[in-house]
Design an enzyme around this catalytic site. Sequence first.
Site, mmCIF file in Angstrom:
data_model
loop_
_atom_site.group_PDB
_atom_site.id
_atom_site.type_symbol
_atom_site.label_atom_id
_atom_site.label_comp_id
_atom_site.label_asym_id
_atom_site.label_seq_id
_atom_site.Cartn_x
_atom_site.Cartn_y
_atom_site.Cartn_z
ATOM 1 N N GLY A 37 45.605 12.270 24.491
ATOM 2 C CA GLY A 37 46.046 12.754 25.778
ATOM 3 C C GLY A 37 45.715 14.215 26.020
ATOM 4 O O GLY A 37 44.660 14.716 25.611
ATOM 5 N N HIS A 38 46.667 14.911 26.646
ATOM 6 C CA HIS A 38 46.461 16.268 27.136
ATOM 7 C C HIS A 38 46.275 17.275 26.000
ATOM 8 O O HIS A 38 45.344 18.076 26.000
ATOM 9 C CB HIS A 38 47.668 16.640 27.994
ATOM 10 C CG HIS A 38 47.511 17.868 28.822
ATOM 11 N ND1 HIS A 38 46.519 18.019 29.756
ATOM 12 C CD2 HIS A 38 48.258 19.011 28.873
ATOM 13 C CE1 HIS A 38 46.647 19.204 30.346
ATOM 14 N NE2 HIS A 38 47.689 19.826 29.829
ATOM 15 N N PHE A 39 47.166 17.250 25.012
ATOM 16 C CA PHE A 39 47.143 18.215 23.910
ATOM 17 C C PHE A 39 46.317 17.665 22.741
ATOM 18 O O PHE A 39 46.850 17.319 21.685
ATOM 19 C CB PHE A 39 48.572 18.540 23.460
ATOM 20 C CG PHE A 39 49.306 19.488 24.363
ATOM 21 C CD1 PHE A 39 49.229 20.859 24.181
ATOM 22 C CD2 PHE A 39 50.072 19.005 25.415
ATOM 23 C CE1 PHE A 39 49.909 21.739 25.022
ATOM 24 C CE2 PHE A 39 50.760 19.870 26.258
ATOM 25 C CZ PHE A 39 50.677 21.242 26.062
ATOM 26 N N ASP A 76 44.406 11.722 29.247
ATOM 27 C CA ASP A 76 45.172 12.753 29.945
ATOM 28 C C ASP A 76 45.611 12.213 31.309
ATOM 29 O O ASP A 76 44.769 11.791 32.104
ATOM 30 C CB ASP A 76 44.289 13.991 30.118
ATOM 31 C CG ASP A 76 45.026 15.218 30.612
ATOM 32 O OD1 ASP A 76 45.975 15.061 31.406
ATOM 33 O OD2 ASP A 76 44.644 16.325 30.217
ATOM 34 N N GLN A 81 38.583 22.227 26.672
ATOM 35 C CA GLN A 81 39.424 21.123 26.193
ATOM 36 C C GLN A 81 40.438 20.782 27.275
ATOM 37 O O GLN A 81 41.435 21.472 27.449
ATOM 38 C CB GLN A 81 40.114 21.505 24.877
ATOM 39 C CG GLN A 81 40.812 20.327 24.194
ATOM 40 C CD GLN A 81 42.316 20.362 24.369
ATOM 41 O OE1 GLN A 81 42.968 21.278 23.881
ATOM 42 N NE2 GLN A 81 42.860 19.372 25.067
#
Length: 288
Positions: A263-265, A237, A127
């Site tokens: 995005g990232h999380f 991201d 992930q």
Amino acid sequence: MLARVAHRHVLVDGVEVFYRESLPDRPDAPVLLLLHGFPSASHQFRRLLDALGARYRLIAPDYPGFGHTRAPDGFTYSFDRLADVVEGFVDRLGLTRFALYLFDFGAPVGFRLALRAPERITGLVVQNGNAYAEGLSDAARDFIALTPDTPGAERTIMDLFTLDATRAQYEGGTADPALVAPEGWLLDQFFLDQPGRKRAQLALAYDYHRNVESYPDWQAWLREHRPPTLIAWGVNDPFFTEAGARAYLCDVPDAALHLFDTGHFALEDHLPAIAPLIADFLDTAASR
């Protein structure tokens, strides 16, 4: 059914490693080692532990320099040393076969574990854990290129350790920031602001280039071992781009690729979609 989750410490080479562990009823439940990213810690997996921990043994340690883990004075902060501690942690818990959840910093830590003991790895859940040069955004490349001799480098890196920057890592790229609980980035910032933590993160930032230099070794490992692989990637991201997710298919063409508008999380706002994918993956990987 919600999981029971234990919160414990174990001593590894002088490092007091904090970890969260779900307690499934089945003693032979598949094991997933959850490797967190920057600037977070095992608390980023709290909802995943609740969602899947009744069926699977999910184990999430905090690295040295993160979360509740306490490292001794003089600890050397590098990705090799983080992997050493996590490897010792795995040994202390007696884990012999497990899948890896690779997120952000968890990718360089996890691939080091995989190269050292490939027989332990039952599969990969990736992930936003980058392993390919094409997955680095321009901003990421510029950041990784910073060295202690680069004018203004320390100030540039330290600016990433502010509350605004931490919050932006959680909310950036999400379609609906209201789905991101503020406790995550507030807790991250609390730990970042503890004595010595920013210097530890500065050292890791300067060491990150070694991960990029290791990408060919990680890719070779993937080609040789072809582990069962699930890729769940937030395509917005700002650091690790969609191209990095797709690049895995060059070396593990049978990997399951799922892209999410976030995005990232990605777990923060897409847990209801990602958790069932992980459950199905663990069931399949365990049967191989």
